[in-house]
Design a protein around this motif. Structure first.
Motif: not given
Length: 270
Positions: A181-194, A232-235, A257-265
């Motif tokens: 399981m992942l954090d629900r609010l994090s899932l709503l905010q830190r995944l984006q489809l384009t 988002h890396g903070r997921l 050490e500098q959090e906030g990176g982005i992974e792409t699928i």
């Protein structure tokens, strides 16, 4: 004639008053509609919970009405972090509860002296007392019972995700499944489809299967094309572990050490 007008006026006012009083009396009391994580088995290093209400609530003086009880019905003192400002969403229908981070994270004084509020192998009950909504109506008391399992010391990892692709020219959901399981609010905010041109796809996100599944239902039918899922890396998971490392990490152990990176699928629909 004048007396008749006065009498009619008083009668109408009385009827309006009675209707108003009747409406107030029969207005529904607020209820708890969901508590997340939704699983009834939770890790001992749980960091946060979310309580969802049916109506906008007052946003002060509520934490003292929420208690964590052990197997003997005794309150676990100091389990929930008492924020100066309660953590509500803008609609005032979601309250975030934080389990005292200084007890969750190892190596800190509070953890060494008190230990974690949640102990592995034990049962607990979260009780939510008579909070009030913005109209002053009292909440119908609610509880969540759960069992505590071992701590979660695994960061989310996109390489372990399973993605189920819909067919082009359909409105079936794109489904991403997680091994835990992942954090629900994090899932709503830190995944984006384009789309392939980085334009957001319109649609509805659903979090299902006790927060182990993210589903995206498009507003329009899928085109046969390439898409990009940005992560988002903070997921995070409910223990605060994110793609970059553990909440309870040692110095120098984070991937970046500098959090906030982005992974792409990259995705292709056919």
């Amino acid at each position: 004639m004048q007396n008749n007008k006065l009498w009619i006026g008083l009668l109408v006012c009385g009827m309006i008053g009675a209707c108003s009083a009747s409406f107030t009396k029969t207005a529904k009391a607020p209820t708890v509609v969901a508590i997340y994580p939704s699983s009834d088995t939770l890790p001992e290093n749980l960091l946060r919970m979310y309580i969802h209400f049916s109506k906008p609530m007052k946003t002060i003086g509520n934490l003292e009405k929420i208690k964590l009880l052990d197997e003997n019905g005794q309150e676990v003192i100091g389990a929930i972090f008492n924020n100066v400002h309660e953590l509500w969403d803008k609609e005032q229908t979601q309250l975030t509860l934080i389990f005292d981070p200084s007890r969750v994270k190892t190596g800190l004084v509070a953890h060494e002296e008190k230990g974690r509020a949640l102990q592995r192998g034990k049962h607990y009950k979260l009780t939510i007392g008579q909070m009030k909504d913005v109209e002053g109506k009292k909440l119908k008391a609610a509880t969540k019972s759960f069992y505590v399992n071992k701590e979660d010391r695994l960061s989310p990892n996109t390489a372990q995700w399973t993605i189920k692709m819909p067919k082009a020219n359909s409105q079936l959901p794109l489904i991403v499944q997680f091994p835990a399981m992942l954090d629900r609010l994090s899932l709503l905010q830190r995944l984006q489809l384009t789309d392939k041109n980085n334009q957001p796809i319109d649609g509805q996100v659903e979090i299902t299967e006790q927060e182990t599944e993210w589903r995206f239902v498009p507003t329009e039918k899928w085109a046969a094309s390439d898409y990009i899922l940005y992560v988002h890396g903070r997921l995070e998971d409910p223990c605060g572990n994110n793609l970059n490392g553990l909440f309870d990490h040692k110095i120098g152990s984070l991937k970046n050490e500098q959090e906030g990176g982005i992974e792409t699928i990259n995705l292709t629909l056919k």
